[in-house]
Design an enzyme around this catalytic site. Sequence first.
Site, PDB file in Angstrom:
ATOM      1  N   ARG A   1      60.182  81.808  12.205  1.00  0.00           N
ATOM      2  CA  ARG A   1      59.326  81.229  13.247  1.00  0.00           C
ATOM      3  C   ARG A   1      58.893  82.247  14.278  1.00  0.00           C
ATOM      4  O   ARG A   1      57.775  82.239  14.735  1.00  0.00           O
ATOM      5  CB  ARG A   1      60.079  80.112  13.966  1.00  0.00           C
ATOM      6  CG  ARG A   1      60.175  78.878  13.159  1.00  0.00           C
ATOM      7  CD  ARG A   1      60.524  77.727  14.034  1.00  0.00           C
ATOM      8  NE  ARG A   1      61.960  77.521  14.090  1.00  0.00           N
ATOM      9  CZ  ARG A   1      62.506  76.394  14.478  1.00  0.00           C
ATOM     10  NH1 ARG A   1      61.736  75.399  14.859  1.00  0.00           N
ATOM     11  NH2 ARG A   1      63.811  76.251  14.490  1.00  0.00           N
TER      12      ARG A   1
ATOM     13  N   LYS B   1      66.852  87.321  17.285  1.00  0.00           N
ATOM     14  CA  LYS B   1      66.962  86.498  16.079  1.00  0.00           C
ATOM     15  C   LYS B   1      67.165  87.348  14.825  1.00  0.00           C
ATOM     16  O   LYS B   1      67.678  86.872  13.811  1.00  0.00           O
ATOM     17  CB  LYS B   1      65.679  85.669  15.900  1.00  0.00           C
ATOM     18  CG  LYS B   1      65.609  84.462  16.791  1.00  0.00           C
ATOM     19  CD  LYS B   1      66.180  83.283  16.034  1.00  0.00           C
ATOM     20  CE  LYS B   1      66.252  82.030  16.867  1.00  0.00           C
ATOM     21  NZ  LYS B   1      67.077  81.011  16.214  1.00  0.00           N
TER      22      LYS B   1
ATOM     23  N   LEU C   1      57.831  75.712   9.006  1.00  0.00           N
ATOM     24  CA  LEU C   1      57.926  74.667   7.986  1.00  0.00           C
ATOM     25  C   LEU C   1      56.810  73.638   8.127  1.00  0.00           C
ATOM     26  O   LEU C   1      56.359  73.050   7.145  1.00  0.00           O
ATOM     27  CB  LEU C   1      59.279  73.943   8.104  1.00  0.00           C
ATOM     28  CG  LEU C   1      60.508  74.773   7.706  1.00  0.00           C
ATOM     29  CD1 LEU C   1      61.792  74.024   8.055  1.00  0.00           C
ATOM     30  CD2 LEU C   1      60.473  75.110   6.221  1.00  0.00           C
TER      31      LEU C   1
ATOM     32  N   ALA D   1      65.527  77.016   4.755  1.00  0.00           N
ATOM     33  CA  ALA D   1      65.199  76.552   6.119  1.00  0.00           C
ATOM     34  C   ALA D   1      65.120  75.034   6.191  1.00  0.00           C
ATOM     35  O   ALA D   1      64.412  74.397   5.405  1.00  0.00           O
ATOM     36  CB  ALA D   1      63.870  77.163   6.574  1.00  0.00           C
TER      37      ALA D   1
ATOM     38  N   TYR E   1      70.369  62.858   9.042  1.00  0.00           N
ATOM     39  CA  TYR E   1      70.408  64.197   8.413  1.00  0.00           C
ATOM     40  C   TYR E   1      70.542  64.043   6.897  1.00  0.00           C
ATOM     41  O   TYR E   1      69.828  64.702   6.129  1.00  0.00           O
ATOM     42  CB  TYR E   1      71.547  65.046   8.986  1.00  0.00           C
ATOM     43  CG  TYR E   1      71.787  66.317   8.181  1.00  0.00           C
ATOM     44  CD1 TYR E   1      70.877  67.367   8.223  1.00  0.00           C
ATOM     45  CD2 TYR E   1      72.905  66.437   7.342  1.00  0.00           C
ATOM     46  CE1 TYR E   1      71.074  68.518   7.453  1.00  0.00           C
ATOM     47  CE2 TYR E   1      73.110  67.585   6.583  1.00  0.00           C
ATOM     48  CZ  TYR E   1      72.196  68.622   6.638  1.00  0.00           C
ATOM     49  OH  TYR E   1      72.385  69.748   5.876  1.00  0.00           O
TER      50      TYR E   1
ATOM     51  N   LYS F   1      67.840  65.322   3.930  1.00  0.00           N
ATOM     52  CA  LYS F   1      68.150  66.183   2.775  1.00  0.00           C
ATOM     53  C   LYS F   1      67.844  65.462   1.469  1.00  0.00           C
ATOM     54  O   LYS F   1      67.435  66.085   0.485  1.00  0.00           O
ATOM     55  CB  LYS F   1      69.625  66.617   2.812  1.00  0.00           C
ATOM     56  CG  LYS F   1      69.988  67.494   3.995  1.00  0.00           C
ATOM     57  CD  LYS F   1      69.144  68.759   4.102  1.00  0.00           C
ATOM     58  CE  LYS F   1      69.477  69.811   3.079  1.00  0.00           C
ATOM     59  NZ  LYS F   1      68.641  71.040   3.257  1.00  0.00           N
TER      60      LYS F   1
ATOM     61  N   PRO G   1      75.728  72.254  -1.087  1.00  0.00           N
ATOM     62  CA  PRO G   1      77.025  72.517  -0.445  1.00  0.00           C
ATOM     63  C   PRO G   1      77.544  71.309   0.342  1.00  0.00           C
ATOM     64  O   PRO G   1      76.765  70.492   0.821  1.00  0.00           O
ATOM     65  CB  PRO G   1      76.728  73.661   0.534  1.00  0.00           C
ATOM     66  CG  PRO G   1      75.318  74.096   0.266  1.00  0.00           C
ATOM     67  CD  PRO G   1      74.631  72.948  -0.387  1.00  0.00           C
TER      68      PRO G   1
HETATM   69  P1  NAP Z   1      71.032  77.063  10.603  1.00  0.00           P
HETATM   70  O1  NAP Z   1      71.893  78.247  10.877  1.00  0.00           O
HETATM   71  O2  NAP Z   1      70.704  76.178  11.758  1.00  0.00           O
HETATM   72  O3  NAP Z   1      69.722  77.538   9.872  1.00  0.00           O
HETATM   73  C1  NAP Z   1      68.565  76.743   9.813  1.00  0.00           C
HETATM   74  C2  NAP Z   1      67.368  77.635   9.553  1.00  0.00           C
HETATM   75  O4  NAP Z   1      66.196  76.813   9.418  1.00  0.00           O
HETATM   76  C3  NAP Z   1      67.115  78.615  10.699  1.00  0.00           C
HETATM   77  O5  NAP Z   1      66.751  79.865  10.148  1.00  0.00           O
HETATM   78  C4  NAP Z   1      65.936  77.990  11.417  1.00  0.00           C
HETATM   79  O6  NAP Z   1      65.097  78.925  12.064  1.00  0.00           O
HETATM   80  C5  NAP Z   1      65.191  77.387  10.240  1.00  0.00           C
HETATM   81  N1  NAP Z   1      64.236  76.358  10.689  1.00  0.00           N
HETATM   82  C6  NAP Z   1      64.517  75.173  11.286  1.00  0.00           C
HETATM   83  N2  NAP Z   1      63.371  74.537  11.589  1.00  0.00           N
HETATM   84  C7  NAP Z   1      62.347  75.363  11.195  1.00  0.00           C
HETATM   85  C8  NAP Z   1      60.921  75.280  11.244  1.00  0.00           C
HETATM   86  N3  NAP Z   1      60.281  74.227  11.762  1.00  0.00           N
HETATM   87  N4  NAP Z   1      60.191  76.297  10.706  1.00  0.00           N
HETATM   88  C9  NAP Z   1      60.822  77.384  10.176  1.00  0.00           C
HETATM   89  N5  NAP Z   1      62.163  77.524  10.108  1.00  0.00           N
HETATM   90  C10 NAP Z   1      62.905  76.516  10.619  1.00  0.00           C
HETATM   91  O7  NAP Z   1      71.728  76.094   9.548  1.00  0.00           O
HETATM   92  P2  NAP Z   1      72.468  76.388   8.159  1.00  0.00           P
HETATM   93  O8  NAP Z   1      73.760  75.702   8.234  1.00  0.00           O
HETATM   94  O9  NAP Z   1      72.396  77.818   7.787  1.00  0.00           O
HETATM   95  O10 NAP Z   1      71.558  75.553   7.167  1.00  0.00           O
HETATM   96  C11 NAP Z   1      70.744  76.180   6.184  1.00  0.00           C
HETATM   97  C12 NAP Z   1      70.508  75.210   5.045  1.00  0.00           C
HETATM   98  O11 NAP Z   1      71.763  74.843   4.469  1.00  0.00           O
HETATM   99  C13 NAP Z   1      69.828  73.902   5.473  1.00  0.00           C
HETATM  100  O12 NAP Z   1      68.933  73.543   4.456  1.00  0.00           O
HETATM  101  C14 NAP Z   1      71.001  72.927   5.525  1.00  0.00           C
HETATM  102  O13 NAP Z   1      70.578  71.602   5.330  1.00  0.00           O
HETATM  103  C15 NAP Z   1      71.825  73.438   4.352  1.00  0.00           C
HETATM  104  N6  NAP Z   1      73.227  73.028   4.370  1.00  0.00           N
HETATM  105  C16 NAP Z   1      74.047  73.449   5.383  1.00  0.00           C
HETATM  106  C17 NAP Z   1      75.371  73.038   5.381  1.00  0.00           C
HETATM  107  C18 NAP Z   1      76.329  73.461   6.470  1.00  0.00           C
HETATM  108  O14 NAP Z   1      77.437  72.915   6.543  1.00  0.00           O
HETATM  109  N7  NAP Z   1      75.986  74.443   7.299  1.00  0.00           N
HETATM  110  C19 NAP Z   1      75.857  72.224   4.357  1.00  0.00           C
HETATM  111  C20 NAP Z   1      74.987  71.818   3.341  1.00  0.00           C
HETATM  112  C21 NAP Z   1      73.673  72.239   3.356  1.00  0.00           C
HETATM  113  P3  NAP Z   1      65.301  79.373  13.602  1.00  0.00           P
HETATM  114  O15 NAP Z   1      66.323  80.481  13.580  1.00  0.00           O
HETATM  115  O16 NAP Z   1      63.952  79.809  14.021  1.00  0.00           O
HETATM  116  O17 NAP Z   1      65.798  78.169  14.345  1.00  0.00           O
END
Ligand code: NAP
Length: 358
Positions: free
Chosen positions: A45, A52, A74, A94, A172, A176, A200
């Site tokens: 972004r 970042k 996105l 993302a 949430y 997903k 995950p």
């Molecule tokens: P995170 O650290 O919050 O990462 C989310 C990412 O999405 C960040 O890079 C954020 O960018 C980006 N994002 C959010 N809104 C956006 C937008 N409008 N346009 C462009 N980029 C955007 O969370 P995470 O835990 O790593 O999650 C990553 C993925 O793993 C997600 O799909 C999540 O659903 C999945 N997941 C996570 C877990 C968990 O326990 N952590 C478990 C299962 C699945 P910015 O840096 O600019 O905010």
Amino acid sequence: MSETQRDPVIDTEKPVLVTGATGYVAGWIVQRLLQAGATVHAPIRDPERAEKTRHLDALAEDSPGTIRYFKADLLEDGSYAEAMAGCGVVFHTASPFTSDFEDPQRDLVDPALEGTRNVLTEAAKTESVTRVVVTSSCAAIYTDNSECAAAPGGVLTEDVWNTSASLEYQPYNYSKTVAEREAWAIAESQDGWRLVTVNPSLVIGPAIGGKPTSESFTIMERLGTGEFKQGAPRLGIGMVDVRDVADAHIAAGFLPEAQGRHITSGHDTDLYAASQELVGEFGDRFPLPGSAAPKWLVWLIAPKAGLERGYVARNVGVPFRADNSKSRQALGVSYRPLGQSMREMFDYMIEEGYFTRV
Ligand code: NAP
């Protein structure tokens, strides 16, 4: 990483696209790609915000690979085109993972669903793309732990889809689910690439750098700042180390035979049991949970804690059970011990100053 000698070979000929590269999970995927010498295209972004990307730049400096940033959102149609040009593999990670939202449609569902549509339709227009890996979630499989016992064989598998989440209940999970469904629909409408999903459970373990916005850190922070000092609920939950999740993504992206969904969850546990992994090393310095809160008590105080009583009934004291055998066999993931992931994450958070109030 390999339990079955299925070591993926990272193709460094074509650039690799990683959406959400600034995020917690994606950081470790980028690390693996850079270490292998790949060129990573990172549409983010705010490419201008140095804080970042600082940790990613440091990684690139220490590895044979290269990272290039692009501006994309996105919710902005076509904004991934420039970054995707010439890429072979696309990792779409993302998506917002947060409990801090006002409007579930605007803040969770729109970026998850529109973002998946935006990135995957761009992939369908880009001839060089041969594989798309979507970071989905166990949240696209279930909402409540009571659904585990109700699943065939009493355990969640890749055949199960979440049918209980909605905009009103666990949005949430809903975000997903609709996003992964959309990903499969787009994948079936084209024949340029194969879709593989990684699903995950709750991801834990240290970040590659910085203070991620991920809900994973919020949960751990609540444990470390004494919120559950009087007792943590036995809230059934799956947990998995972020580095194992990254390995699953790399295998999903580069193993020729990888296909379908993959439950990527190392441990069937609960919040109280997981917190006890921290007590030996950190219990003298941090107000960690000393006991398990009885279910009746959690039920009683649920509304005060912003929880629905039905949620407590269906989740506290109800085991989470998921079958991770496909990820082990098909992707070669071997899961780190829970205690190691918990302690290394906590250590990381201490170093990053998460617990300065304690
Ligand atoms: P995170 O650290 O919050 O990462 C989310 C990412 O999405 C960040 O890079 C954020 O960018 C980006 N994002 C959010 N809104 C956006 C937008 N409008 N346009 C462009 N980029 C955007 O969370 P995470 O835990 O790593 O999650 C990553 C993925 O793993 C997600 O799909 C999540 O659903 C999945 N997941 C996570 C877990 C968990 O326990 N952590 C478990 C299962 C699945 P910015 O840096 O600019 O905010």
